[in-house]
Design a protein around this motif. Structure first.
Motif, PDB file in Angstrom:
ATOM      1  N   LEU A 124       0.824  -1.210   0.000  1.00  0.00           N
ATOM      2  CA  LEU A 124       0.000   0.000   0.000  1.00  0.00           C
ATOM      3  C   LEU A 124       0.855   1.255   0.000  1.00  0.00           C
ATOM      4  CD1 LEU A 124      -2.832  -1.084   2.471  1.00  0.00           C
ATOM      5  CD2 LEU A 124      -2.949  -0.943  -0.035  1.00  0.00           C
ATOM      6  N   ALA A 125       1.999   1.209   0.679  1.00  0.00           N
ATOM      7  CA  ALA A 125       2.902   2.360   0.687  1.00  0.00           C
ATOM      8  C   ALA A 125       3.439   2.624  -0.713  1.00  0.00           C
ATOM      9  CB  ALA A 125       4.053   2.124   1.671  1.00  0.00           C
ATOM     10  N   LEU A 126       3.869   1.563  -1.407  1.00  0.00           N
ATOM     11  CA  LEU A 126       4.355   1.749  -2.775  1.00  0.00           C
ATOM     12  C   LEU A 126       3.236   2.247  -3.677  1.00  0.00           C
ATOM     13  CD1 LEU A 126       6.410   1.616  -5.035  1.00  0.00           C
ATOM     14  CD2 LEU A 126       5.891  -0.838  -5.267  1.00  0.00           C
ATOM     15  N   GLY A 127       2.053   1.660  -3.543  1.00  0.00           N
ATOM     16  CA  GLY A 127       0.917   2.110  -4.352  1.00  0.00           C
ATOM     17  C   GLY A 127       0.602   3.574  -4.117  1.00  0.00           C
ATOM     18  N   ALA A 128       0.619   3.994  -2.861  1.00  0.00           N
ATOM     19  CA  ALA A 128       0.348   5.401  -2.539  1.00  0.00           C
ATOM     20  C   ALA A 128       1.443   6.303  -3.122  1.00  0.00           C
ATOM     21  CB  ALA A 128       0.240   5.596  -1.035  1.00  0.00           C
ATOM     22  N   ILE A 154      -3.203   5.477 -14.335  1.00  0.00           N
ATOM     23  CA  ILE A 154      -4.009   4.620 -13.464  1.00  0.00           C
ATOM     24  C   ILE A 154      -3.856   3.164 -13.891  1.00  0.00           C
ATOM     25  CG2 ILE A 154      -6.393   4.038 -12.810  1.00  0.00           C
ATOM     26  CD1 ILE A 154      -6.968   7.123 -13.083  1.00  0.00           C
ATOM     27  N   SER A 155      -3.961   2.924 -15.187  1.00  0.00           N
ATOM     28  CA  SER A 155      -3.809   1.562 -15.720  1.00  0.00           C
ATOM     29  C   SER A 155      -2.416   1.021 -15.458  1.00  0.00           C
ATOM     30  CB  SER A 155      -4.093   1.544 -17.221  1.00  0.00           C
ATOM     31  OG  SER A 155      -5.414   1.924 -17.475  1.00  0.00           O
ATOM     32  N   LEU A 156      -1.414   1.877 -15.596  1.00  0.00           N
ATOM     33  CA  LEU A 156      -0.037   1.454 -15.353  1.00  0.00           C
ATOM     34  C   LEU A 156       0.162   1.075 -13.884  1.00  0.00           C
ATOM     35  CD1 LEU A 156       2.868   0.995 -16.249  1.00  0.00           C
ATOM     36  CD2 LEU A 156       3.271   3.457 -15.953  1.00  0.00           C
ATOM     37  N   ILE A 157      -0.375   1.864 -12.988  1.00  0.00           N
ATOM     38  CA  ILE A 157      -0.275   1.542 -11.557  1.00  0.00           C
ATOM     39  C   ILE A 157      -0.930   0.179 -11.299  1.00  0.00           C
ATOM     40  CG2 ILE A 157      -1.063   2.186  -9.230  1.00  0.00           C
ATOM     41  CD1 ILE A 157      -0.722   5.147 -10.175  1.00  0.00           C
ATOM     42  N   ASP A 158      -2.094  -0.049 -11.890  1.00  0.00           N
ATOM     43  CA  ASP A 158      -2.760  -1.341 -11.726  1.00  0.00           C
ATOM     44  C   ASP A 158      -1.881  -2.477 -12.238  1.00  0.00           C
ATOM     45  OD1 ASP A 158      -4.918   0.061 -10.708  1.00  0.00           O
ATOM     46  OD2 ASP A 158      -6.261  -0.379 -12.394  1.00  0.00           O
ATOM     47  N   ARG A 159      -1.264  -2.301 -13.404  1.00  0.00           N
ATOM     48  CA  ARG A 159      -0.415  -3.353 -13.977  1.00  0.00           C
ATOM     49  C   ARG A 159       0.811  -3.614 -13.116  1.00  0.00           C
ATOM     50  NH1 ARG A 159      -1.501  -0.461 -18.636  1.00  0.00           N
ATOM     51  NH2 ARG A 159       0.652   0.240 -18.833  1.00  0.00           N
ATOM     52  N   ILE A 160       1.402  -2.546 -12.585  1.00  0.00           N
ATOM     53  CA  ILE A 160       2.577  -2.715 -11.721  1.00  0.00           C
ATOM     54  C   ILE A 160       2.196  -3.452 -10.441  1.00  0.00           C
ATOM     55  CG2 ILE A 160       4.284  -1.491 -10.298  1.00  0.00           C
ATOM     56  CD1 ILE A 160       4.321   0.676 -12.541  1.00  0.00           C
ATOM     57  N   LEU A 161       1.092  -3.058  -9.831  1.00  0.00           N
ATOM     58  CA  LEU A 161       0.637  -3.750  -8.614  1.00  0.00           C
ATOM     59  C   LEU A 161       0.352  -5.221  -8.902  1.00  0.00           C
ATOM     60  CD1 LEU A 161      -1.680  -0.999  -7.088  1.00  0.00           C
ATOM     61  CD2 LEU A 161       0.481  -1.832  -6.124  1.00  0.00           C
ATOM     62  N   ALA A 162      -0.264  -5.502 -10.043  1.00  0.00           N
ATOM     63  CA  ALA A 162      -0.549  -6.887 -10.423  1.00  0.00           C
ATOM     64  C   ALA A 162       0.745  -7.669 -10.629  1.00  0.00           C
ATOM     65  CB  ALA A 162      -1.405  -6.931 -11.687  1.00  0.00           C
ATOM     66  N   ARG A 163       1.712  -7.044 -11.288  1.00  0.00           N
ATOM     67  CA  ARG A 163       2.986  -7.711 -11.567  1.00  0.00           C
ATOM     68  C   ARG A 163       3.779  -7.970 -10.291  1.00  0.00           C
ATOM     69  NH1 ARG A 163       5.953  -3.847 -14.729  1.00  0.00           N
ATOM     70  NH2 ARG A 163       6.935  -3.176 -12.817  1.00  0.00           N
ATOM     71  N   LEU A 164       3.895  -6.965  -9.432  1.00  0.00           N
ATOM     72  CA  LEU A 164       4.721  -7.100  -8.239  1.00  0.00           C
ATOM     73  C   LEU A 164       4.087  -7.954  -7.145  1.00  0.00           C
ATOM     74  CD1 LEU A 164       6.143  -3.478  -7.848  1.00  0.00           C
ATOM     75  CD2 LEU A 164       7.315  -5.501  -8.745  1.00  0.00           C
ATOM     76  N   ILE A 175      -8.802  -7.025 -11.205  1.00  0.00           N
ATOM     77  CA  ILE A 175      -9.781  -6.461 -10.262  1.00  0.00           C
ATOM     78  C   ILE A 175      -9.131  -6.203  -8.902  1.00  0.00           C
ATOM     79  CG2 ILE A 175     -11.923  -6.932  -9.004  1.00  0.00           C
ATOM     80  CD1 ILE A 175     -12.853  -8.403 -11.583  1.00  0.00           C
ATOM     81  N   GLU A 176      -8.359  -7.178  -8.424  1.00  0.00           N
ATOM     82  CA  GLU A 176      -7.674  -7.000  -7.138  1.00  0.00           C
ATOM     83  C   GLU A 176      -6.716  -5.805  -7.199  1.00  0.00           C
ATOM     84  OE1 GLU A 176      -7.423 -11.696  -5.767  1.00  0.00           O
ATOM     85  OE2 GLU A 176      -5.824 -10.824  -6.971  1.00  0.00           O
TER      86      GLU A 176
END
Length: 149
Positions: free
Chosen positions: A24-28, A45-55, A61-62
């Protein structure tokens, strides 16, 4: 009636927010970087979602739900260095370097390196206990990946 009026003027309360962990800290921090130029684009926004999914091995959806929580954490925001210190204290060097890569990926996504974005990355880098050379290497890695696309 007057009480309701004053409550409507107050900023929303963020009582339902979880305590941030490294994810959550990295996402923020990514949200903070993406919003630094005051132009939070759908592509970011899409890139942040992809990075969170990858990492963090999320499905789409998650990842979107995590990013939405990160947006709220950013709005309720402790300082950038608070997020960076949390990452430093709860992850190993490899994960901190991956976090730095992710931040540079957000900065470089639109082809423009905004001064405010770079400042946030540098504050986070210092708080994560990483060197200037780590940051330069991360930036170069991300630039090479983007050029290959």
């Amino acid at each position: 009636m007057l009480k309701k009026f004053f409550q409507a003027l107050r900023p929303p309360q963020h009582d339902n927010l979880p305590d941030p962990d490294a994810e959550l800290a990295l996402g923020a921090l990514m949200v903070r970087v993406a919003q630094a130029d005051r132009d939070y684009k759908l592509e970011e926004i899409s890139l942040i979602d992809r990075i969170l999914a990858r990492l963090y091995q999320h499905n789409a959806i998650e990842a979107a739900k995590v990013r939405a929580t990160c947006e709220k954490l950013h709005a309720a925001a402790p300082d950038t260095d608070t997020f960076g210190k949390l990452i430093r204290e709860t992850t190993d060097l490899h994960e901190r370097l991956a976090a730095l890569d992710a931040l540079w990926e957000i900065v470089l996504a639109d082809g423009n390196s905004d001064e405010g974005e770079i400042k946030i990355v540098e504050e986070a880098r210092i708080a994560m206990g990483l060197s200037f050379m780590d940051s330069q290497s991360a930036r170069q890695r991300v630039q090479r990946r983007l050029e290959e696309l």
